[in-house]
Design a protein around this motif. Structure first.
Motif, PDB file in Angstrom:
ATOM      1  N   ASN A 168     -20.181  28.710 114.244  1.00  0.00           N
ATOM      2  CA  ASN A 168     -18.842  29.260 113.982  1.00  0.00           C
ATOM      3  C   ASN A 168     -18.013  29.494 115.248  1.00  0.00           C
ATOM      4  N   GLU A 169     -18.415  28.911 116.350  1.00  0.00           N
ATOM      5  CA  GLU A 169     -17.610  29.022 117.559  1.00  0.00           C
ATOM      6  C   GLU A 169     -16.433  28.043 117.517  1.00  0.00           C
ATOM      7  N   ILE A 170     -15.400  28.371 118.285  1.00  0.00           N
ATOM      8  CA  ILE A 170     -14.277  27.458 118.475  1.00  0.00           C
ATOM      9  C   ILE A 170     -14.347  26.960 119.920  1.00  0.00           C
ATOM     10  N   ILE A 171     -14.526  25.661 120.073  1.00  0.00           N
ATOM     11  CA  ILE A 171     -14.684  25.029 121.382  1.00  0.00           C
ATOM     12  C   ILE A 171     -13.403  24.281 121.727  1.00  0.00           C
ATOM     13  N   MET A 172     -12.987  24.362 122.981  1.00  0.00           N
ATOM     14  CA  MET A 172     -11.835  23.586 123.431  1.00  0.00           C
ATOM     15  C   MET A 172     -12.257  22.615 124.527  1.00  0.00           C
ATOM     16  N   THR A 173     -11.662  21.417 124.486  1.00  0.00           N
ATOM     17  CA  THR A 173     -11.891  20.426 125.533  1.00  0.00           C
ATOM     18  C   THR A 173     -10.616  19.623 125.711  1.00  0.00           C
ATOM     19  N   ILE A 174     -10.620  18.723 126.695  1.00  0.00           N
ATOM     20  CA  ILE A 174      -9.425  17.931 126.972  1.00  0.00           C
ATOM     21  C   ILE A 174      -9.804  16.493 127.272  1.00  0.00           C
ATOM     22  N   GLY A 175      -8.980  15.559 126.790  1.00  0.00           N
ATOM     23  CA  GLY A 175      -9.239  14.152 127.062  1.00  0.00           C
ATOM     24  C   GLY A 175     -10.523  13.673 126.416  1.00  0.00           C
ATOM     25  N   ALA A 188     -23.773  19.559 116.999  1.00  0.00           N
ATOM     26  CA  ALA A 188     -23.379  19.550 115.584  1.00  0.00           C
ATOM     27  C   ALA A 188     -24.551  19.269 114.651  1.00  0.00           C
ATOM     28  N   VAL A 189     -25.655  18.773 115.207  1.00  0.00           N
ATOM     29  CA  VAL A 189     -26.838  18.526 114.370  1.00  0.00           C
ATOM     30  C   VAL A 189     -27.397  19.835 113.833  1.00  0.00           C
ATOM     31  N   LYS A 190     -27.338  20.901 114.654  1.00  0.00           N
ATOM     32  CA  LYS A 190     -27.904  22.191 114.253  1.00  0.00           C
ATOM     33  C   LYS A 190     -26.860  23.282 114.053  1.00  0.00           C
ATOM     34  N   ARG A 191     -25.647  23.064 114.528  1.00  0.00           N
ATOM     35  CA  ARG A 191     -24.629  24.112 114.481  1.00  0.00           C
ATOM     36  C   ARG A 191     -23.369  23.597 113.789  1.00  0.00           C
ATOM     37  N   LYS A 192     -22.664  24.516 113.139  1.00  0.00           N
ATOM     38  CA  LYS A 192     -21.366  24.197 112.558  1.00  0.00           C
ATOM     39  C   LYS A 192     -20.306  24.936 113.373  1.00  0.00           C
ATOM     40  N   PHE A 193     -19.384  24.192 113.967  1.00  0.00           N
ATOM     41  CA  PHE A 193     -18.364  24.794 114.829  1.00  0.00           C
ATOM     42  C   PHE A 193     -17.096  23.960 114.762  1.00  0.00           C
ATOM     43  N   GLN A 194     -16.052  24.454 115.381  1.00  0.00           N
ATOM     44  CA  GLN A 194     -14.767  23.771 115.375  1.00  0.00           C
ATOM     45  C   GLN A 194     -14.387  23.389 116.804  1.00  0.00           C
ATOM     46  N   VAL A 195     -13.755  22.239 116.956  1.00  0.00           N
ATOM     47  CA  VAL A 195     -13.345  21.769 118.281  1.00  0.00           C
ATOM     48  C   VAL A 195     -11.831  21.562 118.315  1.00  0.00           C
ATOM     49  N   LEU A 196     -11.203  22.091 119.346  1.00  0.00           N
ATOM     50  CA  LEU A 196      -9.793  21.833 119.621  1.00  0.00           C
ATOM     51  C   LEU A 196      -9.725  20.881 120.808  1.00  0.00           C
ATOM     52  N   SER A 214     -14.621  13.611 114.846  1.00  0.00           N
ATOM     53  CA  SER A 214     -14.434  13.751 113.395  1.00  0.00           C
ATOM     54  C   SER A 214     -15.328  12.778 112.630  1.00  0.00           C
ATOM     55  N   LYS A 215     -15.565  11.589 113.224  1.00  0.00           N
ATOM     56  CA  LYS A 215     -16.481  10.631 112.587  1.00  0.00           C
ATOM     57  C   LYS A 215     -17.895  11.191 112.511  1.00  0.00           C
ATOM     58  N   ALA A 216     -18.226  12.069 113.463  1.00  0.00           N
ATOM     59  CA  ALA A 216     -19.564  12.683 113.488  1.00  0.00           C
ATOM     60  C   ALA A 216     -19.638  13.915 112.584  1.00  0.00           C
ATOM     61  N   GLY A 217     -18.564  14.180 111.843  1.00  0.00           N
ATOM     62  CA  GLY A 217     -18.573  15.306 110.905  1.00  0.00           C
ATOM     63  C   GLY A 217     -18.221  16.644 111.525  1.00  0.00           C
ATOM     64  N   ILE A 218     -17.636  16.631 112.737  1.00  0.00           N
ATOM     65  CA  ILE A 218     -17.248  17.871 113.408  1.00  0.00           C
ATOM     66  C   ILE A 218     -15.795  18.185 113.066  1.00  0.00           C
ATOM     67  N   GLU A 219     -15.529  19.421 112.668  1.00  0.00           N
ATOM     68  CA  GLU A 219     -14.160  19.830 112.359  1.00  0.00           C
ATOM     69  C   GLU A 219     -13.350  19.832 113.651  1.00  0.00           C
ATOM     70  N   THR A 220     -12.399  18.918 113.747  1.00  0.00           N
ATOM     71  CA  THR A 220     -11.675  18.684 115.002  1.00  0.00           C
ATOM     72  C   THR A 220     -10.176  18.750 114.794  1.00  0.00           C
ATOM     73  N   THR A 221      -9.468  19.378 115.727  1.00  0.00           N
ATOM     74  CA  THR A 221      -8.014  19.477 115.684  1.00  0.00           C
ATOM     75  C   THR A 221      -7.447  19.027 117.020  1.00  0.00           C
ATOM     76  N   VAL A 222      -6.478  18.125 116.976  1.00  0.00           N
ATOM     77  CA  VAL A 222      -5.786  17.696 118.189  1.00  0.00           C
ATOM     78  C   VAL A 222      -4.601  18.629 118.431  1.00  0.00           C
ATOM     79  N   ILE A 223      -4.468  19.102 119.660  1.00  0.00           N
ATOM     80  CA  ILE A 223      -3.334  19.961 120.010  1.00  0.00           C
ATOM     81  C   ILE A 223      -2.584  19.346 121.186  1.00  0.00           C
ATOM     82  N   PRO A 224      -1.269  19.533 121.269  1.00  0.00           N
ATOM     83  CA  PRO A 224      -0.544  19.055 122.456  1.00  0.00           C
ATOM     84  C   PRO A 224      -0.925  19.879 123.672  1.00  0.00           C
TER      85      PRO A 224
END
Length: 359
Positions: A168-175, A188-196, A214-224
């Motif tokens: 349930n963590e929210i992870i942020m990354t860039i590029g 994502a194999v063992k944890r459910k989390f969201q990525v920005l 997203s293809k790997a089933g990870i909830e992903t959001t693109v942000i500007p």
């Protein structure tokens, strides 16, 4: 020797034309070339072999100075060469001493780490000693182990993912970073989390990263990129990739990384960098701009904006320099390390005499 020169010229040309880019790609190409050079060249002493490798390394680094991984691989190989010669010299000396007198006490040996602390790693073995014929194959074998390490980089890093990312963590990354991508997919194999994912304009590589996650089933959001600071307060952790890690713990990473790291520090969000040790450079950022690449500014401000272009100067840097105080942890193929520990890794992997390729 002419065959070696042809191979060196070929790799130099590819680096100059940027036909080979990316730390992993250029590292493997450099290592493959050095194996051939060491195998086919004529040498009998440590000085001769070090000079041959340094000469090749100097040409490769000058071909594309921003690909720091090339120099790192050459330095790793030089470190292996010095250690193998020292080990051979030590073995021969012990045999000679033992044959001189069977009552002679065995000399105290000094570990390689103690040599490093005393700054003696760069001392040259006795050139009058007759080294065993197996020395060449021993050096090649050690270099092949570096090659195996490069091939298993992703596996060794991503296996630590479940320790760093929680449910349930929210992870942020860039590029888009292949290392971070593999790291998140494993988590994502063992944890459910969201990525920005910040899109990293003008390359928009973040969109490619979001698609793969997203293809790997990870909830992903693109942000500007402009929204990074606004949403940072909701984030639990920032996970970054990097092009290179400098001796002080600073990063050379994709443009926009500095902004994200600074926003994370402002909100007291931990910043984790996933990187292989082959990206760790013994160079210091005395002039940060020397590690950057300027791309065509057309993607930032099109040439059709003729009136405006005449009045402004537009730059499109590909990399950012990120100071070490913005980074909390490095996840490497040899475990997790704080920025303050990097000096130790540099001592273990590089000889002080090889930080520069001056002959």
């Amino acid at each position: 020797m002419s065959k070696n020169n042809e191979l060196v010229d070929d790799l130099v040309a590819k680096l100059k034309r940027r036909q080979l880019v990316g730390s992993s790609t250029v590292s493997q190409a450099t290592l493959k070339l050095l194996i051939v050079v060491i195998s086919k060249s004529n040498w009998t002493t440590c000085n001769q072999l070090v000079t041959i490798v340094k000469t090749v390394g100097q040409r490769l680094v000058q071909a594309n100075p921003t690909e720091l991984a090339v120099g790192n691989i050459v330095r790793r190989v030089l470190h292996v060469i010095r250690e193998e010669f020292h080990e051979a010299e030590s073995t021969i000396s012990h045999k000679n001493q033992a044959s001189t007198s069977e009552f002679h006490a065995a000399p105290l040996t000094t570990s390689s780490s103690m040599y490093n602390l005393l700054g003696e790693t760069g001392s040259t073995p006795d050139k009058n000693l007759q080294f065993p014929s197996s020395l060449r194959s021993n050096i090649i074998q050690e270099i092949r182990e570096i090659k195996d390490e490069l091939e298993n980089i992703y596996d060794n890093i991503k296996n630590q993912a479940s320790l760093q990312i929680h449910s349930n963590e929210i992870i942020m990354t860039i590029g888009r970073s292949k290392t971070v991508e593999e790291f998140l997919k494993m988590a994502a194999v063992k944890r459910k989390f969201q990525v920005l994912v910040a899109e990293s304009a003008p390359s928009y590589s973040g969109q490619e990263m979001a698609l793969e996650l997203s293809k790997a089933g990870i909830e992903t959001t693109v942000i500007p990129d402009s929204a990074v600071f606004a949403v940072m307060s909701r984030v639990n952790k920032v996970i970054l990739g990097t092009h290179a890690v400098l001796a002080n713990g600073g990063l050379v990473a994709i443009s926009g990384t500095h902004m994200m790291a600074a926003a994370a520090k402002h909100h007291s969000i931990p910043v984790v960098v996933c990187t292989g040790l082959y990206k760790l450079s013994p160079l210091y950022p005395y002039d940060e701009d020397t590690f950057n690449v300027q791309f065509n500014p057309d993607s930032v401000l099109g040439f059709e904006e003729g009136d405006l272009i005449d009045k402004v100067t537009v730059t499109n840097p590909y990399y950012d320099y990120v100071s070490p105080e913005f980074v909390n942890l490095f996840i490497t193929n040899q475990g997790g390390h704080p920025p303050s520990y990097l000096y130790r890794l540099i001592v273990e992997n590089y000889d002080p005499n090889d930080h520069s390729f001056d002959l």
